[in-house]
Design a protein around this motif. Structure first.
Motif, PDB file in Angstrom:
ATOM      1  N   PHE A   1      -8.266   6.990  27.809  1.00  0.00           N
ATOM      2  CA  PHE A   1      -7.031   6.317  27.390  1.00  0.00           C
ATOM      3  C   PHE A   1      -7.064   4.795  27.609  1.00  0.00           C
ATOM      4  N   PRO A   2      -7.361   4.331  28.834  1.00  0.00           N
ATOM      5  CA  PRO A   2      -7.359   2.861  29.020  1.00  0.00           C
ATOM      6  C   PRO A   2      -8.431   2.172  28.176  1.00  0.00           C
ATOM      7  N   LEU A   3      -9.556   2.864  27.989  1.00  0.00           N
ATOM      8  CA  LEU A   3     -10.645   2.327  27.187  1.00  0.00           C
ATOM      9  C   LEU A   3     -10.182   2.207  25.725  1.00  0.00           C
ATOM     10  N   ALA A   4      -9.498   3.256  25.254  1.00  0.00           N
ATOM     11  CA  ALA A   4      -9.048   3.310  23.858  1.00  0.00           C
ATOM     12  C   ALA A   4      -8.073   2.181  23.554  1.00  0.00           C
ATOM     13  N   LYS A   5      -7.183   1.879  24.520  1.00  0.00           N
ATOM     14  CA  LYS A   5      -6.197   0.826  24.259  1.00  0.00           C
ATOM     15  C   LYS A   5      -6.908  -0.471  23.915  1.00  0.00           C
ATOM     16  N   ILE A   6      -7.991  -0.753  24.650  1.00  0.00           N
ATOM     17  CA  ILE A   6      -8.712  -2.002  24.430  1.00  0.00           C
ATOM     18  C   ILE A   6      -9.488  -1.946  23.106  1.00  0.00           C
TER      19      ILE A   6
ATOM     20  N   THR B   1       0.832  -1.201   0.000  1.00  0.00           N
ATOM     21  CA  THR B   1       0.000   0.000   0.000  1.00  0.00           C
ATOM     22  C   THR B   1       0.866   1.249   0.000  1.00  0.00           C
ATOM     23  N   SER B   2       0.282   2.322  -0.537  1.00  0.00           N
ATOM     24  CA  SER B   2       1.045   3.584  -0.541  1.00  0.00           C
ATOM     25  C   SER B   2       0.778   4.349   0.754  1.00  0.00           C
ATOM     26  N   TYR B   3      -0.185   3.843   1.546  1.00  0.00           N
ATOM     27  CA  TYR B   3      -0.485   4.520   2.822  1.00  0.00           C
ATOM     28  C   TYR B   3       0.605   4.236   3.854  1.00  0.00           C
ATOM     29  N   LYS B   4       0.734   5.168   4.826  1.00  0.00           N
ATOM     30  CA  LYS B   4       1.671   4.907   5.930  1.00  0.00           C
ATOM     31  C   LYS B   4       0.919   4.176   7.043  1.00  0.00           C
ATOM     32  N   ILE B   5       1.695   3.490   7.891  1.00  0.00           N
ATOM     33  CA  ILE B   5       1.050   2.773   9.006  1.00  0.00           C
ATOM     34  C   ILE B   5       0.943   3.735  10.195  1.00  0.00           C
ATOM     35  N   ALA B   6      -0.262   3.874  10.753  1.00  0.00           N
ATOM     36  CA  ALA B   6      -0.475   4.824  11.855  1.00  0.00           C
ATOM     37  C   ALA B   6       0.087   4.251  13.149  1.00  0.00           C
ATOM     38  N   ASP B   7       0.816   5.070  13.892  1.00  0.00           N
ATOM     39  CA  ASP B   7       1.310   4.572  15.187  1.00  0.00           C
ATOM     40  C   ASP B   7       0.196   4.689  16.231  1.00  0.00           C
ATOM     41  N   PHE B   8       0.470   4.151  17.403  1.00  0.00           N
ATOM     42  CA  PHE B   8      -0.573   4.076  18.434  1.00  0.00           C
ATOM     43  C   PHE B   8      -1.148   5.454  18.782  1.00  0.00           C
ATOM     44  N   TYR B   9      -0.273   6.481  18.895  1.00  0.00           N
ATOM     45  CA  TYR B   9      -0.763   7.786  19.380  1.00  0.00           C
ATOM     46  C   TYR B   9      -1.666   8.456  18.350  1.00  0.00           C
ATOM     47  N   LEU B  10      -1.292   8.322  17.078  1.00  0.00           N
ATOM     48  CA  LEU B  10      -2.135   8.887  16.027  1.00  0.00           C
ATOM     49  C   LEU B  10      -3.500   8.191  16.085  1.00  0.00           C
ATOM     50  N   GLN B  11      -3.479   6.881  16.272  1.00  0.00           N
ATOM     51  CA  GLN B  11      -4.739   6.135  16.356  1.00  0.00           C
ATOM     52  C   GLN B  11      -5.550   6.598  17.565  1.00  0.00           C
ATOM     53  N   PHE B  12      -4.855   6.775  18.688  1.00  0.00           N
ATOM     54  CA  PHE B  12      -5.563   7.181  19.917  1.00  0.00           C
ATOM     55  C   PHE B  12      -6.248   8.533  19.738  1.00  0.00           C
ATOM     56  N   PHE B  13      -5.493   9.535  19.264  1.00  0.00           N
ATOM     57  CA  PHE B  13      -6.079  10.882  19.149  1.00  0.00           C
ATOM     58  C   PHE B  13      -7.237  10.900  18.154  1.00  0.00           C
ATOM     59  N   THR B  14      -7.077  10.137  17.071  1.00  0.00           N
ATOM     60  CA  THR B  14      -8.147  10.075  16.071  1.00  0.00           C
ATOM     61  C   THR B  14      -9.392   9.429  16.682  1.00  0.00           C
ATOM     62  N   LEU B  15      -9.178   8.312  17.384  1.00  0.00           N
ATOM     63  CA  LEU B  15     -10.297   7.586  17.991  1.00  0.00           C
ATOM     64  C   LEU B  15     -11.016   8.472  19.009  1.00  0.00           C
ATOM     65  N   HIS B  16     -10.251   9.167  19.810  1.00  0.00           N
ATOM     66  CA  HIS B  16     -10.837  10.002  20.876  1.00  0.00           C
ATOM     67  C   HIS B  16     -11.689  11.114  20.263  1.00  0.00           C
ATOM     68  N   ARG B  17     -11.149  11.729  19.212  1.00  0.00           N
ATOM     69  CA  ARG B  17     -11.870  12.831  18.569  1.00  0.00           C
ATOM     70  C   ARG B  17     -13.226  12.319  18.064  1.00  0.00           C
TER      71      ARG B  17
ATOM     72  N   ILE C   1      -2.308  17.771  20.196  1.00  0.00           N
ATOM     73  CA  ILE C   1      -2.421  17.969  21.644  1.00  0.00           C
ATOM     74  C   ILE C   1      -2.639  19.409  22.061  1.00  0.00           C
ATOM     75  N   GLY C   2      -2.933  20.270  21.081  1.00  0.00           N
ATOM     76  CA  GLY C   2      -3.129  21.675  21.421  1.00  0.00           C
ATOM     77  C   GLY C   2      -4.103  21.890  22.560  1.00  0.00           C
ATOM     78  N   LYS C   3      -5.191  21.099  22.570  1.00  0.00           N
ATOM     79  CA  LYS C   3      -6.226  21.348  23.586  1.00  0.00           C
ATOM     80  C   LYS C   3      -6.127  20.385  24.772  1.00  0.00           C
ATOM     81  N   GLU C   4      -5.124  19.504  24.752  1.00  0.00           N
ATOM     82  CA  GLU C   4      -5.016  18.535  25.860  1.00  0.00           C
ATOM     83  C   GLU C   4      -4.524  19.223  27.131  1.00  0.00           C
TER      84      GLU C   4
END
Length: 958
Positions: free
Chosen positions: A104-109, A68-84, A498-501
């Motif tokens: 955060f703990p919920l997102a990991k699962i 694939t030409s897409y990049k693989i998202a790391d955990f933090y990118l996934q977390f912030f996207t999921l939370h939003r 993380i501007g608003k974190e």
């Protein structure tokens, strides 16, 4: 005949070279992990024997990522996207949003479930609908274990037994939200140009032939998959499609011992791959090495966790001697916490020649001094954010940290200054003024983005200073580099999100991500003794295998990790379940064993919170069915107790002791009443304290010590009577003065605790409690004083001195004693000495002889002290019939034990009885002094109670 057992990868190399010879460069070889590539290269080189073009090597993730030409998202990118997105969904439902910290703990699962759903090609919408149905049907959520239930209920503050119904509605809503969350999450990542690992697998599995461009890379050769075992549904589908398109070959490392026997869990996945998925094994008809090879198994039962590593020197001695053989020996740490004990055990040299050691396991950053410094920085920053102060404990840790690089002189200077002020918390601004590292370390974080940038500055400052001073150790250098790399990576991911974190949350994320870092300790990947985790052994073989931590619950693991998908649904959808872990662990152990001659299992037989004290069930299974030769060794560490030695300090022939004692006789040193009572109750303590001069180190603590309460009370009493003593004390004057007691107590508190009587401060917590205790004690004393009015005060806190002579070796010697008398007053013509006590002193005494008996149970320190004061006062003031009074605040009001006079068998120590006792007391005191200066030894009392609170106990062996 016993077979020669070649390593699996050598057999693969021989087969590939025989079949494809000089075409190898057109082939791609795919492994589960990075490790085996180096070994396979080595086998190719040995077989071909001349330079050749190497095939391409991939791990399975790397290989799929190429599609694939897409990049693989790391955990933090996934977390912030999921939370939003989660919060968007909550807002659409008009529900209150959830904070990052709570999510955060919920997102990991959730993320790990999403990844598994993708890798196993599960229809997410359907799975979550089933979950919702089950939740609706099982209104009790009985499929959740109590732990999972507990865990989930933390996320709904409304939880309580009565609101059970509400809880379920929230659960059901959560499952309802999931398909939407899943879809929106994936499309949001895609918009940013990213995929998750799982979604790469899913895309590729949909139809491999539509990825023509990817496949055409391997037109000239094939893709060789080596040593796979458990496959996700996506892998299985991709593998079968590639096999069908004649693009792939598979080399499975199997043995008929566990493959053909359905009851052997080690063969579970291989049977599935070969029989159900119908992948073809290039190594199909092989003879069973488990059955025909020669295998010697040693089992070591050891007591204690790190004791398991200590046995390595016995097991590996052979390998230390002849270390030339390439990678013949492996130490596998089933329990990875054994890395440090292992490294501490295996020597660097043996009989003068170096021992080759290669550690592929990561050395955890969290066990290093660098993480210690980072962690300290993060916690100090949280304190600064909260209160603009840093606790003394953390400042002390920073000053004494090996990487802060302060000189001993500078360190002592700052610590001494802080100790003098007894500051539990130190002002942030004051720390910044120190400049240098202080300025960088304590700079306040202003924005969430600057958490990482400020930390990088701290690390770069320390690193530069260490390398300039040329004191940087190799392992530290690697850890620094790795930490800085990780922080830069976080910085890139964080920047847009993380501007608003809240800053504390960003600090928490940094802490979490650094805790997970491990740095491989390099060595030669092929030579010498290899140390690795069980996962890293995949595809590799060794003649001698040592597995440490071979305990039930560690191998196989006893939990599958957190997931919201219950076991029943996992089974329906073919997601991993607990038995999978058993099968995977068994397979890894069996495949290591099938080609090893010498196998050593070490397990911890002690039960503690981390292990069951049981050997792994895999061992029990082997004993039962394998027919290998087993030898059992039990390492019992003998518990030796030291023979009790009577410690006594010889005085006669010790010049230093004689000189120090002489100083007392020459009046260059004065004896205090507390020194004397310390000698009487435990003579050896007097030696440590007053002759050897060993003192307890001073420390700052937020807790006020008992003796400090006493000091505060004494101060308040002094302040209270200071202005009243000019005239006769009456009850009216005492009552009038009582109005200012609160101010006097605060003044006394500040004087004792901070050397600063007029300090203005806000009292909090424990300090308020202390003020209240002193207030209560003061009232008890004042009530007693009112009952004694009228009286006159002669002196407060008066220093008295006197000489006492005694016979020593036939000649007269004398010592000087001194002390401070809390108060001297006169009532009805009787002069009284008053001593205030806040401890558990007693008024009762047996007789004068027992007062001085170091090996007796009836020493009364308060009486000895007060009678000494009385003697000294009579000498210096030229008075007689002075009477000792003791104000024990804890028992003064007690009708039976109360009062202020000493008593012996119901006789009260005043008047005639007192005058009889005084000369007896003096005679005994003179005898005791003669013993102090003349006896041959200082020794411990025979009554343990007499040294119950001694800080020197360990020094005199009790």
């Amino acid at each position: 005949m016993k077979m020669q057992m070649k390593p699996f990868l050598q057999e693969v190399a021989e087969d590939l070279v025989a079949r494809f010879g000089n075409q190898l460069e057109n082939y791609a070889i795919v492994f589960n992990n990075k490790r085996p590539a180096t070994y396979l290269q080595k086998h190719f080189a040995d077989i071909i024997g001349k330079p050749f073009f190497s095939p391409a090597f991939f791990t399975i993730q790397e290989f799929f990522a190429c599609s694939t030409s897409y990049k693989i998202a790391d955990f933090y990118l996934q977390f912030f996207t999921l939370h939003r997105i989660y919060n968007q969904l909550l807002a659409e439902e008009k529900l209150e949003t959830i904070s990052s910290h709570k999510f955060f703990p919920l997102a990991k699962i959730i993320l790990s479930d999403f990844n598994q759903i993708d890798a196993d090609l599960v229809d997410a919408g359907k799975l979550y609908r089933d979950l919702e149905d089950i939740s609706v049907i099982n209104q009790d959520f009985d499929y959740l274990s109590p732990e999972q239930y507990q865990f989930l209920s933390q996320f709904w503050t409304s939880y309580s037994e009565g609101k059970h119904k509400k809880q379920q509605e929230l659960f059901i809503k959560m499952w309802r939200r999931m398909p939407k969350l899943y879809n929106k999450f994936h499309s949001a990542l895609k918009e940013q140009g990213y995929l998750t690992n799982g979604s790469v697998y899913r895309h590729l599995a949909d139809d491999i032939t539509s990825h023509q461009e990817f496949i055409s890379n391997f037109d000239k050769g094939k893709i060789i998959f080596v040593g796979f075992n458990a496959l996700s549904s996506a892998e299985a589908k991709i593998f079968t499609q590639l096999q069908k398109a004649e693009k792939a070959l598979f080399y499975f490392d199997t043995d008929t011992y566990y493959l053909d026997d359905v009851s052997q869990e080690a063969g579970l996945f291989l049977r599935k791959n070969l029989n159900q998925i119908s992948l073809k094994n290039e190594f199909a008809e092989r003879e069973s090495l488990m059955k025909t090879g020669e295998h010697h198994v040693n089992v070591f039962k050891v007591q204690g966790q790190s004791a398991q590593a200590k046995i390595l020197n016995n097991i590996l001695e052979e390998d230390y001697k002849n270390a030339e053989s390439v990678g013949k020996t492996v130490v596998v740490l089933a329990d990875e916490s054994l890395l440090i004990p292992t490294l501490q055990t295996i020597p660097t040299t043996y009989n003068g020649s170096a021992i080759d050691l290669n550690v592929t396991m990561g050395f955890a950053l969290s066990t290093s001094s660098i993480f210690g410094l980072v962690d300290l920085w993060l916690t100090s920053q949280l304190e600064i954010l909260q209160s603009d102060k840093v606790t003394y404990k953390n400042v002390e840790a920073f000053l004494t940290h090996p990487l802060s690089g302060l000189t001993q002189k500078m360190r002592d200077k700052i610590l001494t200054a802080l100790l003098d002020e007894n500051q539990v918390e130190i002002d942030h601004k004051r720390l910044l003024r120190q400049s240098g590292l202080f300025e960088v370390f304590y700079r306040k974080i202003e924005t969430p983005q600057s958490v990482v940038t400020n930390l990088l500055e701290v690390l770069e400052f320390v690193l530069t200073r260490l390398s300039n001073a040329k004191t940087l150790k190799k392992i530290d250098a690697e850890l620094f580099v790795k930490t800085i790399q990780e922080l830069n990576r976080l910085h890139d991911t964080f920047n847009n999100h993380i501007g608003k974190e809240e800053i504390p949350f960003v600090i928490y994320l940094v802490q979490k991500s650094l805790q997970a870092i491990a740095v491989p300790l390099s060595g030669d990947p092929l030579n010498g003794i290899q140390v690795m985790g069980l996962l890293e052994t995949r595809n590799l073989n060794f003649d001698k295998v040592v597995i440490l931590g071979f305990n039930e619950g560690i191998i196989p693991k006893s939990s599958i990790g957190n997931s919201f998908i219950p076991d029943s649904i996992r089974r329906v959808y073919g997601l991993p379940v607990l038995e999978n872990l058993d099968a995977i662990s068994s397979y890894m152990v069996y495949r290591l064993m099938q080609r090893a001659k010498n196998i050593n299992f070490v397990y911890n037989s002690l039960t503690d919170e981390s292990t069951s004290g049981e050997a792994s069930r895999i061992l029990k299974q082997l004993e039962y069915e394998s027919g290998f030769n087993f030898t059992y060794n039990e390492l019992n560490l003998e518990v030796k107790t030291e023979q009790f030695k009577e410690v006594q300090i010889e005085k006669k022939d010790n010049a230093f002791i004689q000189e120090t004692l002489q100083k007392y006789l020459d009046k260059k040193k004065i004896l205090s009443p507390s020194a004397l009572t310390q000698y009487i109750s435990n003579p050896i303590d007097f030696f440590f304290n007053y002759i050897a001069g060993i003192k307890e180190p001073k420390e700052i603590s937020a807790v006020v010590e008992a003796n400090e309460i006493g000091s505060i009370l004494h101060k308040v009493m002094e302040y209270f009577y200071e202005d009243l003593r000019s005239a006769e004390i009456t009850d009216v004057r005492i009552k009038e003065r009582r109005k200012v007691v609160p101010q006097l107590i605060q003044k006394a508190f500040n004087a004792v605790m901070f050397n600063h009587p007029d300090k203005v401060m806000e009292y909090k917590g424990m300090q308020k409690v202390i003020l209240a205790i002193v207030d209560a004690y003061l009232n008890i004393i004042l009530n007693q004083d009112i009952s004694q009015t009228p009286f006159t005060i002669i002196s407060l806190e008066q220093k008295v001195e006197a000489e006492i002579s005694f016979q020593l070796n036939g000649k007269e010697e004398s010592v000087k004693i001194f002390g401070y008398i809390d108060r001297v007053d006169v009532k009805d013509g009787v002069t009284k000495i008053v001593d205030y006590k806040t401890g558990s002193d007693k008024l009762a005494f047996k007789d004068v002889d027992e007062l001085f008996n170091s090996d007796g149970k009836h020493i009364n320190k308060a009486l000895i002290q007060t009678l000494l004061y009385t003697y000294a006062y009579e000498q210096s003031a030229g008075k007689t019939c002075v009477e000792p009074n003791l104000y024990i605040v804890k028992t003064m009001n007690d009708p039976i034990y109360g009062g202020v006079w000493f008593k012996s068998n119901r006789q009260v120590l005043r008047g005639d009885f007192l005058e009889e006792i005084k000369p007896l007391f003096l005679a005994k005191l003179r005898e005791k002094l003669a013993e102090l200066f003349g006896a041959p030894y200082f020794k411990a009392s025979e009554v343990p109670d007499n040294y119950k609170y001694s800080i020197y106990k360990t020094l005199f062996g009790r």
